[in-house]
Design an enzyme around this catalytic site. Sequence first.
Site, PDB file in Angstrom:
ATOM      1  N   ARG A 102      41.951 -42.865  -7.653  1.00  0.00           N
ATOM      2  CA  ARG A 102      41.608 -41.561  -8.254  1.00  0.00           C
ATOM      3  C   ARG A 102      42.880 -40.734  -8.220  1.00  0.00           C
ATOM      4  O   ARG A 102      43.410 -40.456  -7.137  1.00  0.00           O
ATOM      5  CB  ARG A 102      40.494 -40.891  -7.456  1.00  0.00           C
ATOM      6  CG  ARG A 102      40.289 -39.444  -7.819  1.00  0.00           C
ATOM      7  CD  ARG A 102      38.986 -38.885  -7.281  1.00  0.00           C
ATOM      8  NE  ARG A 102      37.866 -39.430  -8.007  1.00  0.00           N
ATOM      9  CZ  ARG A 102      36.634 -38.932  -7.963  1.00  0.00           C
ATOM     10  NH1 ARG A 102      36.368 -37.886  -7.211  1.00  0.00           N
ATOM     11  NH2 ARG A 102      35.667 -39.480  -8.656  1.00  0.00           N
ATOM     12  N   HIS A 129      37.145 -41.251 -16.880  1.00  0.00           N
ATOM     13  CA  HIS A 129      36.344 -41.612 -15.706  1.00  0.00           C
ATOM     14  C   HIS A 129      35.421 -42.762 -16.138  1.00  0.00           C
ATOM     15  O   HIS A 129      34.211 -42.591 -16.291  1.00  0.00           O
ATOM     16  CB  HIS A 129      35.539 -40.387 -15.248  1.00  0.00           C
ATOM     17  CG  HIS A 129      34.991 -40.488 -13.863  1.00  0.00           C
ATOM     18  ND1 HIS A 129      35.196 -41.577 -13.045  1.00  0.00           N
ATOM     19  CD2 HIS A 129      34.209 -39.630 -13.143  1.00  0.00           C
ATOM     20  CE1 HIS A 129      34.591 -41.369 -11.886  1.00  0.00           C
ATOM     21  NE2 HIS A 129      33.983 -40.202 -11.925  1.00  0.00           N
ATOM     22  N   GLN A 132      32.151 -43.784 -14.292  1.00  0.00           N
ATOM     23  CA  GLN A 132      31.068 -42.819 -14.502  1.00  0.00           C
ATOM     24  C   GLN A 132      30.353 -43.101 -15.829  1.00  0.00           C
ATOM     25  O   GLN A 132      29.120 -43.192 -15.883  1.00  0.00           O
ATOM     26  CB  GLN A 132      31.648 -41.398 -14.514  1.00  0.00           C
ATOM     27  CG  GLN A 132      30.592 -40.330 -14.692  1.00  0.00           C
ATOM     28  CD  GLN A 132      29.663 -40.247 -13.495  1.00  0.00           C
ATOM     29  OE1 GLN A 132      30.133 -40.117 -12.373  1.00  0.00           O
ATOM     30  NE2 GLN A 132      28.369 -40.325 -13.712  1.00  0.00           N
ATOM     31  N   ASP A 220      29.005 -31.211 -17.506  1.00  0.00           N
ATOM     32  CA  ASP A 220      29.875 -31.443 -16.342  1.00  0.00           C
ATOM     33  C   ASP A 220      30.467 -30.081 -15.965  1.00  0.00           C
ATOM     34  O   ASP A 220      30.352 -29.112 -16.734  1.00  0.00           O
ATOM     35  CB  ASP A 220      30.974 -32.454 -16.741  1.00  0.00           C
ATOM     36  CG  ASP A 220      31.908 -32.827 -15.589  1.00  0.00           C
ATOM     37  OD1 ASP A 220      31.572 -32.548 -14.419  1.00  0.00           O
ATOM     38  OD2 ASP A 220      32.991 -33.399 -15.860  1.00  0.00           O
ATOM     39  N   CYS A 260      27.356 -35.748 -14.253  1.00  0.00           N
ATOM     40  CA  CYS A 260      28.009 -36.747 -13.406  1.00  0.00           C
ATOM     41  C   CYS A 260      28.023 -36.334 -11.942  1.00  0.00           C
ATOM     42  O   CYS A 260      28.204 -37.178 -11.070  1.00  0.00           O
ATOM     43  CB  CYS A 260      29.423 -36.994 -13.904  1.00  0.00           C
ATOM     44  SG  CYS A 260      30.411 -35.506 -13.990  1.00  0.00           S
ATOM     45  N   ARG A 288      26.078 -45.575  -9.894  1.00  0.00           N
ATOM     46  CA  ARG A 288      27.512 -45.746  -9.647  1.00  0.00           C
ATOM     47  C   ARG A 288      27.720 -46.949  -8.719  1.00  0.00           C
ATOM     48  O   ARG A 288      28.647 -47.729  -8.892  1.00  0.00           O
ATOM     49  CB  ARG A 288      28.113 -44.471  -9.005  1.00  0.00           C
ATOM     50  CG  ARG A 288      28.163 -43.255  -9.927  1.00  0.00           C
ATOM     51  CD  ARG A 288      29.134 -43.448 -11.073  1.00  0.00           C
ATOM     52  NE  ARG A 288      30.471 -43.780 -10.582  1.00  0.00           N
ATOM     53  CZ  ARG A 288      31.358 -42.907 -10.109  1.00  0.00           C
ATOM     54  NH1 ARG A 288      31.069 -41.618 -10.098  1.00  0.00           N
ATOM     55  NH2 ARG A 288      32.561 -43.281  -9.691  1.00  0.00           N
TER      56      ARG A 288
HETATM   57  N1   CP Z   1      30.803 -38.243 -10.186  1.00  0.00           N
HETATM   58  C1   CP Z   1      31.779 -38.477  -9.305  1.00  0.00           C
HETATM   59  O1   CP Z   1      32.759 -39.165  -9.580  1.00  0.00           O
HETATM   60  O2   CP Z   1      31.579 -37.901  -8.088  1.00  0.00           O
HETATM   61  P1   CP Z   1      32.682 -37.764  -6.940  1.00  0.00           P
HETATM   62  O3   CP Z   1      33.747 -36.849  -7.446  1.00  0.00           O
HETATM   63  O4   CP Z   1      31.937 -37.180  -5.758  1.00  0.00           O
HETATM   64  O5   CP Z   1      33.222 -39.116  -6.628  1.00  0.00           O
HETATM   65  N1  NVA Z   2      35.392 -33.516 -14.673  1.00  0.00           N
HETATM   66  C1  NVA Z   2      35.197 -33.586 -13.249  1.00  0.00           C
HETATM   67  C2  NVA Z   2      34.440 -34.817 -12.878  1.00  0.00           C
HETATM   68  C3  NVA Z   2      34.136 -34.964 -11.418  1.00  0.00           C
HETATM   69  C4  NVA Z   2      33.435 -36.235 -11.087  1.00  0.00           C
HETATM   70  C5  NVA Z   2      36.551 -33.555 -12.552  1.00  0.00           C
HETATM   71  O1  NVA Z   2      37.475 -34.204 -13.028  1.00  0.00           O
HETATM   72  O2  NVA Z   2      36.668 -32.854 -11.546  1.00  0.00           O
END
Ligand code: CP
Ligand code: NVA
Length: 303
Positions: A102, A129, A132, A220, A260, A288
């Site tokens: 990430r 993502h 997701q 989101d 999400c 997930r």
């Molecule tokens: N939806 C998602 O990726 O959640 P987290 O940021 O908690 O991993």
């Molecule tokens: N768009 C959000 C998604 C989190 C899972 C972010 O990038 O923070």
Amino acid sequence: MNHLLSIRDLDRKHVLDIFKLTAELKAKVKAGERVTPLAGRTLALIFEKPSLRTRVTFEVAMVQLGGAAVYLSAQEIGMGKRESVPDIARNLSRWVDGIAARVFAHQTLEELARHATVPVINALSDFEHPCQAMADLYTLWERGVELKGLELAWIGDGNNVLNSLLFLCALTGVKMRAACPPGYEPLPAVLEACRSLGGVVRVTTDAREAAEGADVLYTDVWISMGQEGERETRLEAFQRYQVNDTLLRFASPQALVMHCLPAHRGEEITDAVLDGPRSIVLDQAENRLHIQKGIVLHLSGTA
Ligand code: CP
Ligand code: NVA
């Protein structure tokens, strides 16, 4: 080398294969059956940003498949500071069987993938993502929803989650409408790539127009991780893009609501809708786990 940096690394057949594999794995784990094809295998998890769902689901996925995950925070490894990204990729490749990362910048993932000799999985970047989006469409698919021709309305920011959904909806025949404030739409290159995959997408600034008759409303956060400095401007820009009971009334009577998570209750979505009967957000979150088992197995070549 098989990587999953973008939904564009998959084709329609890969997606359906992963959905079917995921359904088998999910049924087995629900029946209490142990399936451990990744015994002795390891996945490194690199996180430059916080996470609840992604970290826990990758860790649990590896345990359930008989392997293990090694969590590495950005602070610990100082990616690009203490050590270069290529060196981290080369070292990790000598010890582990896969890397999920990430990252703030999508280019960091591309650099990891260029220098790794094991599969690299995007666990969220500023651009996509994919895990997701795969969990989201799997959640609809396992309910028996016909994906081809489904009308999915995205309400809010033209962000990483939307980009992955745009590509995956194109591959699976889901039609998309996205309502985004001016200046927060998906990039023209993303829309072009989506359409070149056969995607049908309409972008508007009017949330009601996007929601009209939709089968799914998806939203989101308005402020993604890394954009905290833009909070005030964004809160103002997104005021008319809340998923609430009024907006839900414009959608199809059976419309499902997706998010999400994490949710900023009272901003992009109200408590009543998030916790209401149309919401499937916890199914998305649960899936997930299952989809990532499918993805890891698929990339490992052992499926
Ligand atoms: N939806 C998602 O990726 O959640 P987290 O940021 O908690 O991993
Ligand atoms: N768009 C959000 C998604 C989190 C899972 C972010 O990038 O923070």
